[in-house]
Design an enzyme around this catalytic site. Structure first.
Site, mmCIF file in Angstrom:
data_model
loop_
_atom_site.group_PDB
_atom_site.id
_atom_site.type_symbol
_atom_site.label_atom_id
_atom_site.label_comp_id
_atom_site.label_asym_id
_atom_site.label_seq_id
_atom_site.Cartn_x
_atom_site.Cartn_y
_atom_site.Cartn_z
ATOM 1 N N LYS A 1 -34.973 -18.109 -10.301
ATOM 2 C CA LYS A 1 -34.866 -17.391 -9.032
ATOM 3 C C LYS A 1 -34.750 -18.334 -7.835
ATOM 4 C CE LYS A 1 -35.710 -13.331 -8.773
ATOM 5 N NZ LYS A 1 -36.599 -12.252 -9.188
ATOM 6 N N LYS B 1 -27.238 -14.523 -10.750
ATOM 7 C CA LYS B 1 -28.061 -13.315 -10.917
ATOM 8 C C LYS B 1 -27.761 -12.423 -9.712
ATOM 9 C CE LYS B 1 -32.613 -11.669 -12.203
ATOM 10 N NZ LYS B 1 -32.657 -10.474 -11.373
ATOM 11 N N ASP C 1 0.820 -1.212 0.000
ATOM 12 C CA ASP C 1 0.000 0.000 0.000
ATOM 13 C C ASP C 1 0.856 1.264 0.000
ATOM 14 O OD1 ASP C 1 -2.074 -1.702 0.080
ATOM 15 O OD2 ASP C 1 -2.810 -1.129 2.082
ATOM 16 N N CYS D 1 -46.560 -19.318 33.441
ATOM 17 C CA CYS D 1 -46.922 -19.762 34.791
ATOM 18 C C CYS D 1 -47.137 -18.614 35.769
ATOM 19 C CB CYS D 1 -45.861 -20.715 35.331
ATOM 20 S SG CYS D 1 -44.333 -19.890 35.810
ATOM 21 N N GLU E 1 3.775 1.824 -1.225
ATOM 22 C CA GLU E 1 4.356 2.114 -2.530
ATOM 23 C C GLU E 1 3.290 2.708 -3.459
ATOM 24 O OE1 GLU E 1 6.762 -0.783 -5.364
ATOM 25 O OE2 GLU E 1 7.192 -1.027 -3.217
ATOM 26 N N GLU F 1 -24.789 -18.102 -15.268
ATOM 27 C CA GLU F 1 -24.058 -17.210 -14.360
ATOM 28 C C GLU F 1 -24.961 -16.801 -13.194
ATOM 29 O OE1 GLU F 1 -23.678 -13.162 -16.516
ATOM 30 O OE2 GLU F 1 -24.077 -14.632 -18.064
ATOM 31 N N CYS G 1 -43.199 -24.071 36.435
ATOM 32 C CA CYS G 1 -43.596 -23.580 35.106
ATOM 33 C C CYS G 1 -43.799 -24.731 34.106
ATOM 34 C CB CYS G 1 -42.501 -22.645 34.606
ATOM 35 S SG CYS G 1 -42.871 -21.880 33.038
ATOM 36 N N LYS H 1 -28.424 -18.185 -20.374
ATOM 37 C CA LYS H 1 -28.507 -17.529 -21.676
ATOM 38 C C LYS H 1 -28.070 -18.527 -22.742
ATOM 39 C CE LYS H 1 -27.205 -13.265 -19.323
ATOM 40 N NZ LYS H 1 -26.111 -12.348 -18.960
ATOM 41 N N CYS I 1 -37.801 -16.993 33.453
ATOM 42 C CA CYS I 1 -38.856 -17.273 34.414
ATOM 43 C C CYS I 1 -38.181 -17.886 35.630
ATOM 44 C CB CYS I 1 -39.841 -18.254 33.796
ATOM 45 S SG CYS I 1 -40.888 -19.050 35.018
ATOM 46 N N ASP J 1 -27.780 -9.552 -7.045
ATOM 47 C CA ASP J 1 -28.872 -8.777 -6.452
ATOM 48 C C ASP J 1 -28.377 -7.356 -6.175
ATOM 49 O OD1 ASP J 1 -31.285 -8.132 -5.457
ATOM 50 O OD2 ASP J 1 -31.085 -9.234 -3.570
ATOM 51 N N CYS K 1 -44.001 -14.393 34.100
ATOM 52 C CA CYS K 1 -43.906 -15.402 33.047
ATOM 53 C C CYS K 1 -45.290 -15.631 32.445
ATOM 54 C CB CYS K 1 -43.364 -16.695 33.641
ATOM 55 S SG CYS K 1 -43.457 -18.091 32.517
ATOM 56 N N GLU L 1 -23.870 -5.051 -13.057
ATOM 57 C CA GLU L 1 -24.610 -4.811 -11.825
ATOM 58 C C GLU L 1 -23.706 -4.143 -10.785
ATOM 59 O OE1 GLU L 1 -27.695 -6.026 -12.253
ATOM 60 O OE2 GLU L 1 -28.564 -6.406 -10.277
ATOM 61 N N SER M 1 -35.519 -6.617 -19.251
ATOM 62 C CA SER M 1 -35.549 -7.445 -18.049
ATOM 63 C C SER M 1 -35.583 -8.899 -18.481
ATOM 64 C CB SER M 1 -36.761 -7.093 -17.194
ATOM 65 O OG SER M 1 -37.918 -7.163 -17.978
ATOM 66 N N TYR N 1 -20.040 -5.944 -11.252
ATOM 67 C CA TYR N 1 -19.817 -7.139 -12.075
ATOM 68 C C TYR N 1 -20.408 -6.901 -13.450
ATOM 69 C CZ TYR N 1 -18.140 -10.206 -8.366
ATOM 70 O OH TYR N 1 -17.388 -10.785 -7.397
#
Ligand code: IVH
Length: 677
Positions: free
Chosen positions: A318, A119, A37, A415, A39, A117, A436, A294, A430, A121, A412, A177, A86, A227
Site C-alpha cells: 500500500k 492496486k 464521431d 497585531c 460516422e 500491477e 505587525c 502476485k 493585515c 482504488d 489581525c 475494478e 481480499s 480495469y
C-alpha cells in the site's frame, strides 16, 4: 420485404453491432478512435432504426441496450461461485521482503517470478459471460454474496457486452475494478459546480455512488471505467500458465488492463516496481492506493493456496493513504510575511499521505465558506505528494449541533491592526504592515533596501538575527541600536557593528519619496512614492489626504488610494511613523517638490512673525498661498514652519519651545522658488 431483404437487414444489424462494439473498444479502452464521431453516430442510428422495425432482433449484447430498463426498488443478491477474496496488506519494505521469503520457503525455491500491477482504488466487481455474452455483473459485497448490478455495469462503455472470440468460452467470469478516471472526475465536478450541485469528494466515492444507483439511467450519466485484473469461474476457457499471460489474454478479449504491469524477479524486483509506480502516482489516469504482487505461475499459486480470506500467493503493497477522515478542533488564522491571513484547520491527528497531519489549510475566506467548514465538523483531509494538507470536504450529516459559520476576523490576530480585503481579491490582509510581528522581517528588509532607506549591509541574514534576538521589532528600533547590542549577535565583529550603525545613521537623512516607498504600503512602488511626494509635497498632507485628494495624483486610482488610506488610518502604522520622525529621520525641504511645476508648500501651515524687508508680510502671504500653503496667526504643534523676520517676538520663542522649524526670509524665498526648478 423479400426474403433476401429480410436476411440482409438481419445480417446488417449483426454487422452493425460488431462494428459499434469495436469502435467502442477503440474509443473507450484503447483511447484511440478510428472513425469520426459523426460516422459513429450514423451507424448507431442505423442500428436503432433496424431495431425499431424489428424489436424481435434486439440482442442483449446490442450496444443500443447499454442503457435501458426501469428503476428498481433494490438489488438482488448474488452468490459468488468462487469467493472474491481480499489481499493481505504490506506497508514497509520489510513486509515485502518477509512476503517473498515466505513464498520462497513454502515453494522451496531460490527466486520467484512475480506479476506486478497497480492496486486500483475503486470497487471490485465480477462480470459473468455466458457463451460470450455478459449476463450478470455484481459487486464484491462480503466476498461471498454481492449485489447484482448488471444494468449499471452494462452502461460502462469500456466493458464488452460480448466477447470477441469465436467460439466463445462456455462460461467466463472476469474480475476487476470499477472506477472513475481522474479527468472524468474533474469534469464531472466542474459540471456539478456549474449546476450548483454538490461536489464529489473523490473519484472512488463518485464511482461507488454511481454503481449503486437503482436507476441505471443515472449511472449512465456518470463516466465510469473498468480495469480487469483476473478471472473467477471458468468453463471451456483454457487458462495460460502465468498471471501475466492471463492478463494478455484479457487484453485480447478487449478488456482494459493496466499498461503499468510488469513481471519481475524476487523482492528487489518488487520494490523497484513499487518505487517506479509511486513516482508516477500523480500522473496516472486513475487513482491507486498501492500495487499488487502476485506469484506469476498459476500452478505455483495453487500450491501456495489460501489462508482465511486471502491468497498466500499475493500481497498488496500500500501507498500511504492520501485521504483520511478527521475532525476540526479549531480554525486558526495564520498571518504570512506579506500580511495575508490564511485560515488553518487544527485537526484531530490523522495519518495521511505517510505522515501524521494536525493542520490543513483552508486557503482563504471564500474557500471556507464554499466548503462551509466549521469547528466540530468531520472532514476529509487530503495530502498528496509534498503538497500542504487540505480540507477536501465536510461530512454535513455528522455535524454536531451548535456550530457556527466561519467569519474572517476583523482584526489581525497577531497585531490587532484592521484586516482588509480588496475587491476582486481572495486574500484578506493585515493593514498594519509596519508594525505587525508576522510581517516584521519582510517590512524591515523592504525598509532598508537600497531603493528605500538604503541601509547598507542590512540584508536578510542580519534582519533575521536582529528580529530573532528581539533587538528590533519595528523600523524605529534600528535607530536606537548600540554597538554593544550588535556585538551580542552571532558572527558580529566590532568593525561590522560600527559599519552598520554608520549606515543606519546615514539613512536618517533621506528624501520624502524614499521614505514613502520604505513604508511598504501595498501597491505603492517607487514611482508612485515619487509621484505622491512630488504632488503632495509632505508627509502630513499624504497622511491626511482623502481618497479623492489622492486620486488627483497621476496614476493613482481607487486601488492605490484605498490602500494608502487604510495604511495611514491604522494607528499602529502612524505610531511607527511618528517614532521614526522623532528619532530623526528627515528629508530636505527641497525634496518636497521633487517634480517640476508643483506647489512646494502644499498642505503646509506657516506662521509669519517680525518684519520681512524684501517681500513684506502681504506678498509673503500671497506667495505662500500660491504655493499651496496656509498662513495662520498663532504657533501650535501643527505649525510646519515659523517664518521669522527681523525683530521677531515671542512667537519665535513659542516655535522653539514646540520644536517647530524656523525659517528666515531668504530660506522662505528659496523654498518658494522650488516651484520654478
Ligand atoms: S487481485 C485473490 N488485483 O483489492 C486476489 N485486486 O484487497 C484478488 N484490487 O477487492 C484481488 N486492484 O478490489 C487484485 N490489481 C488488482 C487490484 C485488486 C485493486 C482490489 C480488489 C480487491 C481488493 C483486495
Amino acid at each position: 420485404m423479400t426474403e433476401t431483404d429480410f436476411r440482409m437487414s438481419m445480417e446488417r444489424a449483426r454487422e452493425l453491432r460488431e462494428q459499434i462494439a469495436l469502435y467502442d473498444y477503440q474509443y473507450y479502452v484503447m483511447d484511440a478512435p478510428t472513425i469520426p464521431d459523426s460516422e459513429y453516430d450514423t451507424l448507431f442510428r442505423e442500428l436503432q432504426d433496424i431495431e425499431a422495425r424489428h424489436p424481435e432482433w434486439i440482442t442483449v449484447d446490442s450496444p443500443t441496450r447499454r442503457v435501458g430498463g426501469q428503476p428498481r426498488t433494490g438489488f438482488r443478491e448474488v452468490q459468488h461461485q468462487i469467493p472474491m477474496l481480499s489481499l493481505a496488506n504490506g506497508f514497509t519494505e520489510e513486509d515485502i521482503r518477509h512476503f517473498d521469503r515466505r513464498v520462497r520457503d513454502d515453494l522451496g525455491m531460490g527466486e520467484v517470478e512475480y506479476a506486478c500491477e497497480p492496486k486500483f482504488d475503486g470497487l471490485a466487481v465480477s462480470l459473468v459471460y455466458d457463451r460470450g455474452i455478459l449476463v450478470e455483473g455484481s459487486t464484491r459485497g462480503d466476498g461471498t454474496t454481492g449485489e447484482e448490478v448488471t444494468a449499471n455495469l452494462r452502461t460502462i462503455a469500456a466493458i464488452p457486452l460480448r466477447l470477441p472470440q469465436d467460439p466463445p468460452p462456455e462460461r467466463l467470469e472476469i474480475r476487476g475494478e470499477v472506477l472513475m478516471l481522474k479527468k472524468d472526475f474533474e469534469a464531472l465536478n466542474e459540471t456539478q459546480a456549474l449546476e450548483g450541485e454538490k461536489l464529489f469528494v473523490n473519484p472512488r466515492n463518485a464511482a461507488a455512488g454511481a454503481l449503486r444507483q437503482l436507476d441505471s439511467r443515472l449511472t449512465a450519466r456518470r463516466p465510469l471505467f473498468f480495469y480487469a485484473y483476473g478471472v473467477g469461474e471458468t468453463v471451456g476457457f483454457s487458462l495460460p500458465d502465468t498471471h501475466s499471460g492471463l492478463l494478455d489474454q484479457l487484453v485480447s478479449l478487449h478488456f482494459p488492463v493496466a499498461i503499468q504491469r510488469r513481471v519481475v524477479m524476487g523482492a528487489e524486483g518488487l520494490l523497484g516496481f513499487f518505487s517506479e509506480l509511486q513516482a508516477m502516482r500523480e500522473s496516472l489516469p486513475y487513482q491507486v492506493d498501492g500495487v499488487v504482487y502476485k506469484v506469476n505461475h498459476l500452478p505455483l499459486q495453487e500450491t501456495l493456496g489460501f489462508v482465511s480470506r486471502a491468497p498466500r500467493f499475493a500481497i498488496a503493497h500500500k501507498f500511504p493513504a492520501e485521504e483520511a477522515l478527521s475532525e476540526v478542533l479549531q480554525i486558526e488564522i495564520q498571518v504570512g510575511r506579506t500580511g495575508v491571513l490564511t485560515p488553518v484547520a487544527r485537526l484531530k491527528p490523522v495519518f495521511v499521505g505517510g505522515v501524521t497531519v494536525t493542520n490543513a489549510t483552508l486557503h482563504n475566506e471564500d474557500e471556507v465558506q464554499r466548503k462551509d467548514v466549521r469547528v466540530g465538523d468531520h472532514v476529509w483531509i487530503r495530502r498528496a505528494g509534498d503538497v500542504i494538507p487540505e480540507v477536501v470536504s465536510v461530512i454535513k450529516d455528522r455535524r454536531p449541533v451548535g456550530t457556527h459559520l466561519f467569519r474572517m476576523p476583523e482584526q489581525c490576530p497577531v497585531c490587532g491592526s484592521a484586516v482588509a480585503r480588496e475587491e476582486g481579491e481572495a486574500a484578506s490582509r493585515c493593514t498594519g504592515g509596519l508594525y505587525c510581528q508576522a510581517q516584521r522581517k519582510q517590512a524591515l528588509l523592504h525598509f532598508s533596501q537600497r531603493r528605500a532607506m538604503n541601509i547598507d549591509g542590512l540584508g536578510d541574514k542580519l534582519v533575521d538575527a536582529l528580529v530573532d534576538s528581539g533587538l528590533v521589532k519595528t523600523a524605529p528600533d534600528l535607530y536606537q541600536l548600540t554597538v554593544e547590542q550588535l556585538l551580542s549577535l552571532p558572527r558580529m565583529g566590532l568593525k561590522s557593528a560600527e559599519n552598520l550603525l554608520a549606515a543606519i545613521e546615514k539613512s536618517r537623512f533621506t528624501t520624502l519619496a524614499r521614505f514613502i516607498f520604505s513604508l511598504g504600503i501595498r501597491h505603492v512602488g517607487e514611482a508612485t512614492a515619487r509621484d505622491l511626494a512630488g504632488y503632495l509635497g509632505g508627509l502630513e498632507p499624504l497622511m491626511i489626504a482623502t481618497e479623492e485628494d489622492l486620486q488627483c495624483v497621476p496614476d493613482v486610482g481607487p486601488v492605490v488610494s484605498g490602500s494608502l488610506r487604510q495604511f495611514f488610518c491604522e494607528p499602529h502604522n502612524r505610531e511607527v511613523i511618528q517614532r521614526l520622525l522623532a528619532l530623526g529621520v528627515h528629508w530636505p525641504a527641497s525634496s518636497q517638490g521633487e517634480q517640476a511645476g508643483l506647489r512646494p508648500l502644499q498642505g503646509k501651515s506657516l506662521v509669519l512673525t517680525g518684519t520681512l524687508p524684501h517681500m513684506g508680510r502681504e506678498e509673503a502671504k500671497a506667495r505662500i498661498e500660491a504655493a499651496g500653503g496656509r498662513v495662520t496667526a498663532s504657533v501650535s504643534r501643527r505649525t510646519d514652519f515659523l517664518v521669522a523676520g527681523e525683530a521677531a517676538g515671542n512667537k519665535l520663542d513659542q516655535a522653539k519651545a514646540l520644536g517647530v522649524a524656523v525659517l528666515d526670509e531668504s530660506q522662505l524665498m528659496s523654498l518658494l522658488e522650488k516651484k520654478h526648478t
